[in-house]
Design a protein around this motif. Structure first.
Motif, PDB file in Angstrom:
ATOM      1  N   VAL A 255      45.721  47.120  11.886  1.00 58.74           N
ATOM      2  CA  VAL A 255      46.056  46.044  12.825  1.00 58.74           C
ATOM      3  C   VAL A 255      45.491  46.361  14.205  1.00 58.74           C
ATOM      4  N   ARG A 256      45.617  47.619  14.641  1.00 60.11           N
ATOM      5  CA  ARG A 256      45.070  48.006  15.944  1.00 60.11           C
ATOM      6  C   ARG A 256      43.564  47.827  15.979  1.00 60.11           C
ATOM      7  N   HIS A 257      42.882  48.246  14.909  1.00 56.32           N
ATOM      8  CA  HIS A 257      41.433  48.089  14.870  1.00 56.32           C
ATOM      9  C   HIS A 257      41.039  46.618  14.955  1.00 56.32           C
ATOM     10  N   VAL A 258      41.749  45.754  14.225  1.00 60.01           N
ATOM     11  CA  VAL A 258      41.414  44.328  14.233  1.00 60.01           C
ATOM     12  C   VAL A 258      41.654  43.721  15.612  1.00 60.01           C
ATOM     13  N   LEU A 259      42.728  44.113  16.273  1.00 54.56           N
ATOM     14  CA  LEU A 259      43.055  43.537  17.576  1.00 54.56           C
ATOM     15  C   LEU A 259      42.154  44.046  18.698  1.00 54.56           C
ATOM     16  N   THR A 260      41.741  45.301  18.632  1.00 55.40           N
ATOM     17  CA  THR A 260      41.052  45.904  19.773  1.00 55.40           C
ATOM     18  C   THR A 260      39.635  46.376  19.484  1.00 55.40           C
ATOM     19  N   GLY A 261      39.250  46.454  18.223  1.00 55.37           N
ATOM     20  CA  GLY A 261      37.931  46.982  17.892  1.00 55.37           C
ATOM     21  C   GLY A 261      36.839  45.961  18.133  1.00 55.37           C
ATOM     22  N   GLY A 262      35.725  46.411  18.692  1.00 57.06           N
ATOM     23  CA  GLY A 262      34.585  45.539  18.930  1.00 57.06           C
ATOM     24  C   GLY A 262      33.403  45.905  18.063  1.00 57.06           C
ATOM     25  N   GLU A 263      32.278  45.235  18.303  1.00 58.24           N
ATOM     26  CA  GLU A 263      30.974  45.513  17.715  1.00 58.24           C
ATOM     27  C   GLU A 263      30.843  45.118  16.251  1.00 58.24           C
ATOM     28  N   ASP A 264      31.811  44.372  15.697  1.00 58.09           N
ATOM     29  CA  ASP A 264      31.571  43.785  14.375  1.00 58.09           C
ATOM     30  C   ASP A 264      30.763  42.502  14.513  1.00 58.09           C
ATOM     31  N   HIS A 265      30.892  41.857  15.670  1.00 59.70           N
ATOM     32  CA  HIS A 265      30.200  40.602  15.954  1.00 59.70           C
ATOM     33  C   HIS A 265      30.558  39.501  14.957  1.00 59.70           C
ATOM     34  N   GLY A 266      31.872  39.447  14.655  1.00 53.43           N
ATOM     35  CA  GLY A 266      32.411  38.251  14.047  1.00 53.43           C
ATOM     36  C   GLY A 266      32.614  37.213  15.144  1.00 53.43           C
ATOM     37  N   PHE A 267      33.317  36.144  14.823  1.00 52.89           N
ATOM     38  CA  PHE A 267      33.486  35.057  15.786  1.00 52.89           C
ATOM     39  C   PHE A 267      34.938  34.594  15.806  1.00 52.89           C
ATOM     40  N   ALA A 268      35.364  34.146  16.981  1.00 50.32           N
ATOM     41  CA  ALA A 268      36.675  33.525  17.145  1.00 50.32           C
ATOM     42  C   ALA A 268      36.464  32.149  17.761  1.00 50.32           C
ATOM     43  N   ALA A 269      37.254  31.171  17.311  1.00 53.91           N
ATOM     44  CA  ALA A 269      37.082  29.801  17.785  1.00 53.91           C
ATOM     45  C   ALA A 269      38.425  29.100  17.864  1.00 53.91           C
ATOM     46  N   ALA A 270      38.425  28.031  18.633  1.00 57.72           N
ATOM     47  CA  ALA A 270      39.576  27.129  18.678  1.00 57.72           C
ATOM     48  C   ALA A 270      39.162  25.821  18.027  1.00 57.72           C
ATOM     49  N   PHE A 271      40.031  25.316  17.148  1.00 61.60           N
ATOM     50  CA  PHE A 271      39.746  24.080  16.418  1.00 61.60           C
ATOM     51  C   PHE A 271      40.897  23.097  16.594  1.00 61.60           C
ATOM     52  N   PRO A 272      40.599  21.804  16.586  1.00 60.57           N
ATOM     53  CA  PRO A 272      41.696  20.836  16.536  1.00 60.57           C
ATOM     54  C   PRO A 272      42.516  21.048  15.263  1.00 60.57           C
ATOM     55  N   PRO A 273      43.792  20.751  15.285  1.00 59.50           N
ATOM     56  CA  PRO A 273      44.632  20.935  14.087  1.00 59.50           C
ATOM     57  C   PRO A 273      44.031  20.240  12.872  1.00 59.50           C
TER      58      PRO A 273
END
Length: 312
Positions: A255-273
């Motif tokens: 969980v810590r790695h997912v929350l704070t780890g970088g350099e995987d270069h995945g993406f996060a986005a906001a979408f309408p419901p």
């Protein structure tokens, strides 16, 4: 007995450039590739998405941990992912390369092979750059992209009520870095993720088609990068850890790695419901307020910062 190892200093500046750029494939967007004073890349949209990164040996990569092709893949990936995070299609890469003169020429060629292979995966091409001598290996990468007539997807469009979702690996590179720092030999999947991240380059097109209101490359850590979205959009981002993709291979600190780890270069986005694409994982929501909360509480647990504040 084998012959002497050919060094980049033996080739000279123009010999090295000729060696590195020989046979580089060029995508359709490239009207004129390496070999002249500058390249010519088509910009049918009339606008060019541009981004740049600097990678310094000993800070961003270590040659005893990563081979030259790995370093090339990683350098290209982090820039191409930034183009995709704007909702654009990567078209071209410019490479500034500083090398000690005693560097084996084969090492530099393998580095370029990694750069070119990662470009090919994203549909882009290396179109030029520069080489110089230096005490340590340094790469200065510029990536270009085309929006195809659409507006850019920025960090500033998230709205209260939107769903926050992620695409691609998270935490793998950070877990791999922990293993390398401890001298561990596995799991190989995590070591490979740190050496050679694999951004899902299709994520930008997916997010745009689904009506994403904001999009960002996760390079400095999920919480830190979603903090950029929150600040730019004037909203609060709420993350539910129970919804996070945390594979068992990440171990007890997953969980810590997912929350704070970088350099995987995945993406996060906001979408309408109701608009989150099938390949994305919903992990939270956008609300009124500011900052990032994890399971309802403020979170300030790290992420990458090139210039961390020093204690007074």
């Amino acid at each position: 007995m084998g012959g002497a190892v050919e060094r980049v200093g033996d080739l000279g500046e123009f010999g090295l450039i000729a060696r590195l750029t020989r046979g580089l494939p060029q995508a359709p967007a490239v009207a004129l590739g390496p070999g002249d004073d500058a390249a010519v890349v088509a910009a049918p949209d009339g606008r060019v998405v541009a981004t740049a990164d600097l990678l310094v040996e000993g800070r961003h990569f270590r040659r005893d941990w990563s081979g030259p092709a790995d370093i090339g893949h990683k350098a290209a990936a982090q820039n191409l992912a930034d183009v995709v995070a704007m909702g654009a299609r990567p078209t071209a890469l410019l490479v500034g390369l500083a090398l000690p003169p005693e560097t084996p020429a084969a090492w530099a060629e393998d580095l370029y092979a990694g750069l070119a292979a990662e470009c090919a995966a994203a549909g882009a091409s290396i179109v030029g750059g520069d080489v110089v001598g230096a005490d340590a290996v340094t790469l200065a990468i510029t990536a270009l992209g085309d929006l195809g007539g659409a507006p850019p997807l920025t960090r500033s469009g998230a709205r209260p009520g939107d769903v926050v979702a992620v695409r691609g690996a998270l935490g793998f590179s950070a877990a791999g870095l922990d293993l390398l720092e401890r001298g561990a030999s596995g799991p190989a999947e995590l070591l490979a993720a740190h050496r050679r991240p694999r951004p899902p380059y299709e994520a930008g097109a997916e997010a745009r088609a689904a009506g994403a209101t904001a999009l960002i490359d996760v390079s400095d850590g999920l919480v830190r990068d979603l903090g950029h979205v929150a600040a730019a959009s004037g909203v609060r981002v709420e993350i539910d850890t129970a919804a996070l993709p945390v594979p068992a291979v990440l171990g007890a600190d997953g969980v810590r790695h997912v929350l704070t780890g970088g350099e995987d270069h995945g993406f996060a986005a906001a979408f309408p419901p109701g608009r989150v694409p099938a390949a994305w994982t919903a992990i939270g929501r956008v609300a009124e307020g500011s900052g990032v909360r994890v399971d309802g509480r403020p979170f300030d647990g790290g992420g990458w910062d090139h210039f961390p504040r020093r204690p007074r």
